[in-house]
Design an enzyme around this catalytic site. Structure first.
Site, short mmCIF file in Angstrom:
data_model
loop_
_atom_site.label_atom_id
_atom_site.label_comp_id
_atom_site.label_asym_id
_atom_site.label_seq_id
_atom_site.Cartn_x
_atom_site.Cartn_y
_atom_site.Cartn_z
N PRO A 294 -3.57 0.87 19.04
CA PRO A 294 -3.41 0.43 17.64
C PRO A 294 -3.45 1.39 16.53
O PRO A 294 -3.00 1.05 15.41
CB PRO A 294 -4.14 -0.84 17.51
N LYS B 47 1.63 0.37 15.19
CA LYS B 47 3.03 0.45 15.52
C LYS B 47 3.66 -0.78 16.12
O LYS B 47 4.86 -1.03 16.31
CB LYS B 47 3.60 1.60 15.95
N HIS C 119 0.89 -1.13 0.04
CA HIS C 119 0.01 0.18 0.07
C HIS C 119 0.96 1.25 -0.09
O HIS C 119 1.65 1.40 0.89
CB HIS C 119 -0.92 0.07 1.34
N TYR D 255 -9.19 5.57 7.67
CA TYR D 255 -9.12 5.99 9.01
C TYR D 255 -10.20 7.07 9.09
O TYR D 255 -10.03 8.20 8.28
CB TYR D 255 -7.61 6.39 9.52
N TYR E 245 4.00 6.90 9.61
CA TYR E 245 3.35 5.94 9.27
C TYR E 245 4.23 4.77 8.44
O TYR E 245 4.21 3.56 8.84
CB TYR E 245 2.10 6.21 8.33
C1 PHB Z 1 -5.57 -4.22 11.23
O1 PHB Z 1 -5.54 -4.55 10.06
O2 PHB Z 1 -5.93 -4.74 12.23
C2 PHB Z 1 -5.12 -2.58 11.78
C3 PHB Z 1 -4.67 -1.92 10.61
C4 PHB Z 1 -4.25 -0.46 10.66
C5 PHB Z 1 -4.25 -0.17 12.27
C6 PHB Z 1 -4.48 -0.80 13.28
C7 PHB Z 1 -5.11 -2.10 12.86
O3 PHB Z 1 -3.87 1.28 12.44
#
Ligand code: PHB
Ligand code: APR
Length: 394
Positions: free
Chosen positions: A293, A297, A72, A201, A385
């Site tokens: 989460p 990270k 990605h 997000y 990120y």
């Molecule tokens: C996930 O796919 O579980 C996931 C992806 C990005 C995040 C947190 C969890 O920031």
């Protein structure tokens, strides 16, 4: 029994360390409290930074990851009902992340360890660590009712947040920093195509949401929920309905729903223990630090601890030098605090905090509007990120 490194915990940290040491001819035994199946049943995030991808390659276990992982180059931020893309690839001069579930990464490491015939004791009960302030540490455990003892040169505490290693350090020798967030993440996994090619997000007045994925046919979605909520309170239908309400019209339209294959609620915590070395015992991964989460990270910080630790141990045996070992804790913590800072900031920006009023929502929206329309703002998010370089600031 004698080994060079006794590793406590067969999560990603312990398994990756075991593999890197093995590649360099260093002998290690891994002790794990749970069964292998149980370890593989835990569902965690699935975004790998380049540093983590490189380490999997260095450990010789990157083949399936490269085949199945999805690269990605950006992600979307949704706020005030509109989506904006953060073009990480462009903003960072060509860096990407990879979508590859932690479960799959753990499975690859487990399989490689088994194929190499390396010792892992699953369902090891009552693991205790001893004499790590001397040159001859020992580890004791019980298996099927019999007590065993391992003599070693080093103990690697890769035993997660609830592990025995950090808990065995005398109280005055360790400082812990902690913040608990006043909400949880309700996660749902389903065998449905992801709503979008990249992650979304979501900052909404109803709370945070995240549209993530594991493959082209498996989706992972999250909703911010009050800490008092229980998984049983959330039927699949209720989950999909609430997710729709937090999405933009296009995503709402495109969302494919289906039965959940997993659903759970996770609390959010920022936590760091300092230092990470106690004589001949080292902490790595979740044993020493937890991030909320948002930004994924956790695994990536664990992987860099393991990189630093394996290098330090290899240097000790090869060059008879303790420089890497002496440096381990400071090196890790410098990086960890930056990951902690980013995860805390991203969490604060995207969630509704129960005690904050309307002004907090307005301020978040203003900051998001700034980020997506300022190259400087967007680049700062993108740079963090994709992961800061290993030698950042050195
Ligand atoms: C996930 O796919 O579980 C996931 C992806 C990005 C995040 C947190 C969890 O920031
Ligand atoms: N004895 C033996 N094993 C133990 C003990 C103990 N007393 N206590 C815990 N363990 C085991 C756990 O059962 C678990 O399998 O240690 C392992 C720790 O694994 P993780 O919790 O996955 O931690 P880590 O390997 O550091 O992985 C970090 O996991 O939580 C995510 O976001 C985090 O992605 C990051 C990654």
């Amino acid at each position: 029994m004698r080994t060079q490194v006794a590793i406590i915990g067969a999560g990603p940290s312990g398994l990756l360390l075991g593999q890197l040491l093995h590649k360099n001819g260093i002998d290690a035994v891994i002790l794990e409290r749970k069964s292998g199946d149980y370890v593989l049943s835990r569902i965690r995030a699935g975004i790998l930074e380049q540093v983590c991808i490189d380490l999997m390659d260095e450990a010789g276990v990157g083949e399936r990851m490269h085949k199945e992982g999805l690269v990605h180059g950006g992600f979307d931020m949704l706020f005030k009902g509109e989506r904006h893309r953060i073009d990480m690839n462009k903003l960072t001069g060509g860096k990407n992340v990879m979508v590859y579930g932690q479960t799959e990464l753990t499975r690859d490491l487990m399989d490689a360890r088994a194929a190499a015939g390396l010792a892992t004791v699953y369902e090891a009960d009552n693991v205790t660590v001893h004499d790590f302030d001397s040159a001859r540490p020992r580890v004791r455990y019980e298996k099927d009712g019999t007590t065993h003892e391992i003599e070693c040169d080093f103990i690697a505490g890769c035993d997660g947040f609830h592990g025995v290693c950090r808990a065995s350090v005398p109280q005055g020798a360790i400082t812990e920093y902690e913040k608990i967030y006043p909400f949880g993440w309700l996660g749902l996994m389903s065998d449905t195509p992801p709503v979008h090619e990249e992650l979304i997000y979501v900052n909404s007045t109803r709370g945070f949401a995240l549209c993530s994925q594991r493959s082209h046919t498996r989706s992972r979605y999250y909703l911010q929920v009050p800490l008092s909520d229980k998984v049983e309170d959330w039927s699949d239908e209720a989950f999909w309905q609430e997710l729709r309400l937090r999405l933009d019209p296009e995503a709402r339209e495109k969302l494919v729903t289906g039965p959940s294959i997993e659903k759970s609620i996770a609390p959010l915590r920022s936590f760091v223990a300092e230092p990470m070395r106690f004589g001949r015992m080292f902490l790595a991964g979740d044993a020493a630090h937890i991030v909320p989460p948002t930004g994924a990270k956790g695994l990536n910080l664990a992987a860099t601890d393991v990189k630093y630790l394996s290098s330090a141990i290899i240097e000790f045996y090869r060059e008879k030098s303790e420089a890497g070992i002496d440096h381990y804790s400071d090196r890790c913590l410098r990086r960890i605090w930056k990951g902690e800072r980013f995860s805390w900031w991203f969490t604060s920006l995207m969630h509704r905090f129960p005690d904050d009023g309307e002004i907090a929502q307005k301020l978040q929206e203003a900051e998001l509007d700034y980020i997506v329309h300022s190259e400087t703002g967007a680049r700062s998010v993108a740079e963090n990120y994709v992961g800061l370089p290993l030698n950042f600031g050195e």
